[in-house]
Design a protein around this motif. Sequence first.
Motif, PDB file in Angstrom:
ATOM      1  N   GLY A 272       0.801  -1.217   0.000  1.00  0.00           N
ATOM      2  CA  GLY A 272       0.000   0.000   0.000  1.00  0.00           C
ATOM      3  C   GLY A 272       0.832   1.264   0.000  1.00  0.00           C
ATOM      4  O   GLY A 272       0.466   2.258  -0.617  1.00  0.00           O
ATOM      5  N   ARG A 273       1.952   1.247   0.682  1.00  0.00           N
ATOM      6  CA  ARG A 273       2.826   2.430   0.691  1.00  0.00           C
ATOM      7  C   ARG A 273       3.346   2.733  -0.704  1.00  0.00           C
ATOM      8  O   ARG A 273       3.376   3.882  -1.126  1.00  0.00           O
ATOM      9  CB  ARG A 273       4.004   2.213   1.637  1.00  0.00           C
ATOM     10  N   THR A 274       3.736   1.697  -1.406  1.00  0.00           N
ATOM     11  CA  THR A 274       4.207   1.890  -2.777  1.00  0.00           C
ATOM     12  C   THR A 274       3.097   2.418  -3.662  1.00  0.00           C
ATOM     13  O   THR A 274       3.318   3.327  -4.471  1.00  0.00           O
ATOM     14  CB  THR A 274       4.744   0.563  -3.337  1.00  0.00           C
ATOM     15  N   LEU A 275       1.897   1.893  -3.484  1.00  0.00           N
ATOM     16  CA  LEU A 275       0.774   2.367  -4.288  1.00  0.00           C
ATOM     17  C   LEU A 275       0.446   3.819  -3.974  1.00  0.00           C
ATOM     18  O   LEU A 275       0.148   4.606  -4.880  1.00  0.00           O
ATOM     19  CB  LEU A 275      -0.444   1.476  -4.055  1.00  0.00           C
ATOM     20  N   TRP A 276       0.488   4.202  -2.697  1.00  0.00           N
ATOM     21  CA  TRP A 276       0.234   5.600  -2.331  1.00  0.00           C
ATOM     22  C   TRP A 276       1.301   6.520  -2.916  1.00  0.00           C
ATOM     23  O   TRP A 276       1.003   7.627  -3.359  1.00  0.00           O
ATOM     24  CB  TRP A 276       0.158   5.763  -0.817  1.00  0.00           C
ATOM     25  N   LYS A 277       2.544   6.071  -2.941  1.00  0.00           N
ATOM     26  CA  LYS A 277       3.614   6.882  -3.547  1.00  0.00           C
ATOM     27  C   LYS A 277       3.352   7.076  -5.031  1.00  0.00           C
ATOM     28  O   LYS A 277       3.522   8.178  -5.565  1.00  0.00           O
ATOM     29  CB  LYS A 277       4.975   6.224  -3.329  1.00  0.00           C
ATOM     30  N   ILE A 278       2.934   6.019  -5.713  1.00  0.00           N
ATOM     31  CA  ILE A 278       2.631   6.111  -7.144  1.00  0.00           C
ATOM     32  C   ILE A 278       1.466   7.071  -7.371  1.00  0.00           C
ATOM     33  O   ILE A 278       1.503   7.910  -8.282  1.00  0.00           O
ATOM     34  CB  ILE A 278       2.332   4.714  -7.725  1.00  0.00           C
ATOM     35  N   ILE A 279       0.447   6.976  -6.542  1.00  0.00           N
ATOM     36  CA  ILE A 279      -0.711   7.865  -6.675  1.00  0.00           C
ATOM     37  C   ILE A 279      -0.294   9.315  -6.479  1.00  0.00           C
ATOM     38  O   ILE A 279      -0.690  10.205  -7.249  1.00  0.00           O
ATOM     39  CB  ILE A 279      -1.814   7.462  -5.669  1.00  0.00           C
ATOM     40  N   LEU A 280       0.500   9.603  -5.467  1.00  0.00           N
ATOM     41  CA  LEU A 280       0.938  10.977  -5.206  1.00  0.00           C
ATOM     42  C   LEU A 280       1.818  11.513  -6.325  1.00  0.00           C
ATOM     43  O   LEU A 280       1.699  12.687  -6.719  1.00  0.00           O
ATOM     44  CB  LEU A 280       1.643  11.054  -3.858  1.00  0.00           C
ATOM     45  N   ILE A 281       2.681  10.676  -6.874  1.00  0.00           N
ATOM     46  CA  ILE A 281       3.519  11.109  -8.001  1.00  0.00           C
ATOM     47  C   ILE A 281       2.657  11.415  -9.215  1.00  0.00           C
ATOM     48  O   ILE A 281       2.863  12.425  -9.904  1.00  0.00           O
ATOM     49  CB  ILE A 281       4.591  10.046  -8.309  1.00  0.00           C
TER      50      ILE A 281
ATOM     51  N   PHE B 282       0.900  14.709  -8.722  1.00  0.00           N
ATOM     52  CA  PHE B 282       1.841  15.811  -8.916  1.00  0.00           C
ATOM     53  C   PHE B 282       2.069  16.069 -10.399  1.00  0.00           C
ATOM     54  O   PHE B 282       2.047  17.212 -10.848  1.00  0.00           O
ATOM     55  CB  PHE B 282       3.168  15.510  -8.217  1.00  0.00           C
ATOM     56  N   VAL B 283       2.275  15.013 -11.161  1.00  0.00           N
ATOM     57  CA  VAL B 283       2.502  15.163 -12.600  1.00  0.00           C
ATOM     58  C   VAL B 283       1.281  15.783 -13.268  1.00  0.00           C
ATOM     59  O   VAL B 283       1.404  16.707 -14.071  1.00  0.00           O
ATOM     60  CB  VAL B 283       2.856  13.805 -13.246  1.00  0.00           C
TER      61      VAL B 283
ATOM     62  N   LEU C 270       1.794  19.088 -16.056  1.00  0.00           N
ATOM     63  CA  LEU C 270       0.930  19.254 -17.224  1.00  0.00           C
ATOM     64  C   LEU C 270       0.336  20.649 -17.296  1.00  0.00           C
ATOM     65  O   LEU C 270       0.165  21.202 -18.376  1.00  0.00           O
ATOM     66  CB  LEU C 270      -0.179  18.205 -17.219  1.00  0.00           C
ATOM     67  N   LYS C 271       0.036  21.255 -16.154  1.00  0.00           N
ATOM     68  CA  LYS C 271      -0.506  22.617 -16.146  1.00  0.00           C
ATOM     69  C   LYS C 271       0.502  23.598 -16.728  1.00  0.00           C
ATOM     70  O   LYS C 271       0.138  24.508 -17.470  1.00  0.00           O
ATOM     71  CB  LYS C 271      -0.883  23.037 -14.736  1.00  0.00           C
ATOM     72  N   LEU C 272       1.761  23.418 -16.419  1.00  0.00           N
ATOM     73  CA  LEU C 272       2.782  24.329 -16.925  1.00  0.00           C
ATOM     74  C   LEU C 272       2.906  24.279 -18.445  1.00  0.00           C
ATOM     75  O   LEU C 272       3.095  25.312 -19.095  1.00  0.00           O
ATOM     76  CB  LEU C 272       4.135  23.994 -16.305  1.00  0.00           C
ATOM     77  N   PHE C 273       2.805  23.088 -19.026  1.00  0.00           N
ATOM     78  CA  PHE C 273       3.079  22.946 -20.445  1.00  0.00           C
ATOM     79  C   PHE C 273       1.846  22.962 -21.341  1.00  0.00           C
ATOM     80  O   PHE C 273       1.923  23.397 -22.483  1.00  0.00           O
ATOM     81  CB  PHE C 273       3.857  21.649 -20.696  1.00  0.00           C
ATOM     82  N   PHE C 274       0.701  22.497 -20.860  1.00  0.00           N
ATOM     83  CA  PHE C 274      -0.441  22.339 -21.732  1.00  0.00           C
ATOM     84  C   PHE C 274      -1.581  23.304 -21.467  1.00  0.00           C
ATOM     85  O   PHE C 274      -2.421  23.512 -22.322  1.00  0.00           O
ATOM     86  CB  PHE C 274      -0.980  20.898 -21.653  1.00  0.00           C
TER      87      PHE C 274
END
Length: 73
Positions: free
Chosen positions: A20-29, A32-33, A38-42
């Motif tokens: 679950g910790r790994t999954l939460w890290k993936i979700i947070l990353i 962030f992306v 994406l807001k900066l470029f698109f």
Amino acid sequence: MSITGLYRFYRDGFRSMTVGRTLWKIILIKLFVMFAILKLFFFQDYLGSNFSTDEERADHVLQQITGPAENNH
């Protein structure tokens, strides 16, 4: 259930997670992306760069929303 009991329930649950910790890290990353990078470029500030006053921006948005519909029959 009290607030402290609820807090302890989630605290102990998150402590014992392994996958679950790994999954939460993936979700947070991913969040962030999506929201930062994406807001900066698109998603450029179209209204801010093309119109100088709030009234001009409001008029443009109103025209885009209520403009004539095209018939594509």
